[in-house]
Design an enzyme around this catalytic site. Sequence first.
Site, short mmCIF file in Angstrom:
data_model
loop_
_atom_site.label_atom_id
_atom_site.label_comp_id
_atom_site.label_asym_id
_atom_site.label_seq_id
_atom_site.Cartn_x
_atom_site.Cartn_y
_atom_site.Cartn_z
N HIS A 46 15.26 16.56 24.52
CA HIS A 46 16.14 15.64 23.77
C HIS A 46 17.15 16.47 22.99
O HIS A 46 17.08 16.54 21.77
CB HIS A 46 15.32 14.79 22.81
CG HIS A 46 16.06 13.60 22.26
ND1 HIS A 46 16.75 13.62 21.06
CD2 HIS A 46 16.21 12.35 22.75
CE1 HIS A 46 17.26 12.42 20.83
NE2 HIS A 46 16.95 11.63 21.82
N ILE A 52 18.37 17.59 19.60
CA ILE A 52 18.68 16.69 18.49
C ILE A 52 17.41 15.91 18.15
O ILE A 52 16.73 15.40 19.05
CB ILE A 52 19.81 15.71 18.87
CG1 ILE A 52 21.09 16.48 19.17
CG2 ILE A 52 20.04 14.68 17.77
CD1 ILE A 52 22.19 15.61 19.77
N GLY A 55 16.39 9.54 16.50
CA GLY A 55 16.52 8.67 15.34
C GLY A 55 15.19 8.07 14.89
O GLY A 55 14.93 7.95 13.70
N VAL A 56 14.35 7.71 15.83
CA VAL A 56 13.06 7.12 15.47
C VAL A 56 12.20 8.14 14.72
O VAL A 56 11.43 7.77 13.83
CB VAL A 56 12.34 6.54 16.71
CG1 VAL A 56 11.89 7.64 17.65
CG2 VAL A 56 11.20 5.65 16.31
N GLU A 60 10.57 7.99 10.94
CA GLU A 60 9.18 8.34 10.65
C GLU A 60 9.11 9.39 9.53
O GLU A 60 8.23 9.32 8.66
CB GLU A 60 8.47 8.85 11.91
CG GLU A 60 7.00 9.18 11.70
CD GLU A 60 6.12 7.99 11.33
OE1 GLU A 60 5.05 8.22 10.74
OE2 GLU A 60 6.50 6.83 11.63
#
Length: 139
Positions: A46, A52, A55-56, A60
Amino acid sequence: MDREELKRYLPHREPMLLVDSSEVVAEGKVVSTYTIPEDAYFVQGHFPGNPIVPGVILCEIMAQGSVLLFKDKLAGRLGLYAGLNKVRFKRQVHPGETVEVRSSMSSSHEPLISVEAKAYVNDELCCSGMLSFMLTEYK
């Protein structure tokens, strides 16, 4: 608090423990940090050549970084996500960077708790949102 102390309140363990330190800085306000490891499992693939933080995962990190706001309510209970509202991503986060989460209590009407969280890298906003937690029995 360091990682070992935080394990008293967070059920997460490596590799999902995403807080290095956390401290209450004022009534209803917490600041936490997490340095993204170069080899973090969530950046592998990723994206190749330009890793990067997803976003999730930033969400968290913000959630785990907010737990001290309601640690006294966690005896025998677990705070699970009930919702994410007004989440915005403003900047990419890369391995090696340190994320600082600044959290404040928005409301507490047990079993629901709402927190405003903002994540920064070098004082630059990278993610923000309203996080809702449901306190549930911890089995």
